[in-house]
Design a protein around this motif. Structure first.
Motif, PDB file in Angstrom:
ATOM      1  N   THR A 148       0.909  -0.984  -0.038  1.00  0.00           N
ATOM      2  CA  THR A 148      -0.064   0.048   0.140  1.00  0.00           C
ATOM      3  C   THR A 148       0.792   1.167   0.106  1.00  0.00           C
ATOM      4  OG1 THR A 148      -0.141   0.204   2.569  1.00  0.00           O
ATOM      5  CG2 THR A 148      -1.925  -1.287   1.589  1.00  0.00           C
ATOM      6  N   SER A 149       0.290   2.320  -0.244  1.00  0.00           N
ATOM      7  CA  SER A 149       1.381   3.757  -0.415  1.00  0.00           C
ATOM      8  C   SER A 149       1.837   3.869   0.916  1.00  0.00           C
ATOM      9  CB  SER A 149       0.335   4.932  -0.629  1.00  0.00           C
ATOM     10  OG  SER A 149      -0.611   4.941   0.237  1.00  0.00           O
ATOM     11  N   ARG A 150       1.239   3.652   2.166  1.00  0.00           N
ATOM     12  CA  ARG A 150       1.644   3.890   3.282  1.00  0.00           C
ATOM     13  C   ARG A 150       2.717   2.873   3.819  1.00  0.00           C
ATOM     14  NH1 ARG A 150      -3.870   6.163   6.285  1.00  0.00           N
ATOM     15  NH2 ARG A 150      -3.385   8.304   5.460  1.00  0.00           N
ATOM     16  N   GLU A 151       2.445   1.857   3.491  1.00  0.00           N
ATOM     17  CA  GLU A 151       3.466   0.605   3.563  1.00  0.00           C
ATOM     18  C   GLU A 151       4.678   0.988   2.620  1.00  0.00           C
ATOM     19  OE1 GLU A 151       0.211  -3.106   4.249  1.00  0.00           O
ATOM     20  OE2 GLU A 151       1.574  -2.914   2.356  1.00  0.00           O
ATOM     21  N   LYS A 153       5.753   3.986   1.957  1.00  0.00           N
ATOM     22  CA  LYS A 153       6.508   5.133   2.596  1.00  0.00           C
ATOM     23  C   LYS A 153       7.295   4.758   3.735  1.00  0.00           C
ATOM     24  CE  LYS A 153       6.330   9.161   2.006  1.00  0.00           C
ATOM     25  NZ  LYS A 153       7.069  10.019   1.491  1.00  0.00           N
ATOM     26  N   ILE A 154       6.707   3.902   4.699  1.00  0.00           N
ATOM     27  CA  ILE A 154       7.764   3.226   5.748  1.00  0.00           C
ATOM     28  C   ILE A 154       8.871   2.407   5.314  1.00  0.00           C
ATOM     29  CG2 ILE A 154       7.552   1.497   7.628  1.00  0.00           C
ATOM     30  CD1 ILE A 154       4.519   1.649   7.882  1.00  0.00           C
ATOM     31  N   TYR A 172       5.134   7.572  12.146  1.00  0.00           N
ATOM     32  CA  TYR A 172       3.835   8.058  11.889  1.00  0.00           C
ATOM     33  C   TYR A 172       3.626   9.558  11.185  1.00  0.00           C
ATOM     34  CZ  TYR A 172      -1.175   9.050  12.792  1.00  0.00           C
ATOM     35  OH  TYR A 172      -2.585   8.929  12.705  1.00  0.00           O
ATOM     36  N   VAL A 175       4.884   9.365   7.439  1.00  0.00           N
ATOM     37  CA  VAL A 175       3.970   8.563   6.644  1.00  0.00           C
ATOM     38  C   VAL A 175       2.774   9.191   6.746  1.00  0.00           C
ATOM     39  CG1 VAL A 175       2.941   6.377   5.874  1.00  0.00           C
ATOM     40  CG2 VAL A 175       5.017   6.548   6.862  1.00  0.00           C
ATOM     41  N   TRP A 176       2.187   9.591   7.765  1.00  0.00           N
ATOM     42  CA  TRP A 176       0.656  10.214   7.791  1.00  0.00           C
ATOM     43  C   TRP A 176       0.848  11.633   7.851  1.00  0.00           C
ATOM     44  CZ3 TRP A 176       1.664   5.434   9.255  1.00  0.00           C
ATOM     45  CH2 TRP A 176       0.561   4.424   8.900  1.00  0.00           C
ATOM     46  N   THR A 186      -1.134   1.838  15.082  1.00  0.00           N
ATOM     47  CA  THR A 186      -1.233   1.817  13.773  1.00  0.00           C
ATOM     48  C   THR A 186       0.137   1.201  13.052  1.00  0.00           C
ATOM     49  OG1 THR A 186      -2.645   3.615  13.675  1.00  0.00           O
ATOM     50  CG2 THR A 186      -1.333   3.164  11.662  1.00  0.00           C
ATOM     51  N   HIS A 190       1.170  -1.937  10.436  1.00  0.00           N
ATOM     52  CA  HIS A 190       1.572  -1.862   9.432  1.00  0.00           C
ATOM     53  C   HIS A 190       2.821  -2.738   9.084  1.00  0.00           C
ATOM     54  CE1 HIS A 190      -1.330   1.073   8.548  1.00  0.00           C
ATOM     55  NE2 HIS A 190      -1.050   1.296   7.201  1.00  0.00           N
TER      56      HIS A 190
END
Length: 219
Positions: A148-151, A153-154, A172, A175-176, A186, A190
């Motif tokens: 996913t896009s957030r995974e 970015k991590i 956090y 990414v967020w 969260t 992830h």
């Protein structure tokens, strides 16, 4: 987010630069002496350093010799003699701007110095991992990994600074792009999902949990 260290002993100029550059999307750190700047550089990687010359502790000229292989450098100085500029560029500074300067001109020079570096960093490699930042794709041990896009970015954050331990708050907020709420699970969720997706590649152990601190990549 690209990181800029401002080494400037004038509080007004230092704070003004930090506020202005952060409003334009950069993450800024501050040092008010040469000694403080050197300490921060030993602890952290910076994409660009804005360096005053007349500093308490260690002078700007002395610092350049240590910094030239670690980061791009723009010198900020009241010295406007051609000889002074030439000497500093020969020492390894990438650019030189005289005080007083126009803040928008400084921004333009910052963008020029970071543009080439940003292009070079569009693909990152770590052991059996490879990511393409523009395409947001990851290959681990010759296998495509769907994130996913957030995974993604991590993973991107960890690969940029593989030796750094990132707290849950660090991850956090990167990414967020929001303030971390204490106790939020969260990040753990992830990280667990990423490890599950990486298991078939044999590289899920690359993400190391540093108990009580956060996460980093294995040495």
């Amino acid at each position: 987010m690209q990181k800029i260290l401002i080494i400037e002993d004038d509080n007004h100029i230092n704070n003004m630069l930090k506020e202005f550059l952060e409003n334009h999307g950069y993450l800024c750190f501050q040092a008010f002496s040469g000694s403080e700047g050197k300490l921060l550089i030993e602890m952290e990687h910076f994409d660009l350093i804005l360096l005053d010359l007349m500093l308490p502790g260690i002078s700007g000229e002395e610092l350049i010799k240590d910094l030239v292989k670690k980061s791009k450098i723009i010198v900020l100085s009241a010295k406007n003699e051609i000889e002074s500029k030439v000497n500093l560029l020969e020492l390894g500074a990438n650019d030189y701007i005289c005080k007083p300067f126009d803040i928008n001109e400084l921004l333009a020079r910052v963008k020029v110095q970071l543009r080439h570096q940003d292009t070079q960093q569009r693909q990152l490699h770590y052991k059996d991992w490879e990511i393409d930042i523009d395409k947001m794709t990851m290959i681990a041990n010759h296998q495509m990994v769907e994130l996913t896009s957030r995974e993604f970015k991590i993973i991107e954050l960890l690969m940029q600074y593989p030796q750094k331990v990132f707290s849950k708050e660090n991850i956090y907020e990167y990414v967020w792009e929001d303030e971390y709420i204490v106790g939020d699970k969260t990040i753990h969720v992830h990280i667990s999902n990423i490890r599950t997706k990486l298991k078939s590649t044999g590289t899920d152990h690359y993400i190391q949990t540093v108990w009580g601190m956060g996460f980093k990549l294995i040495e």
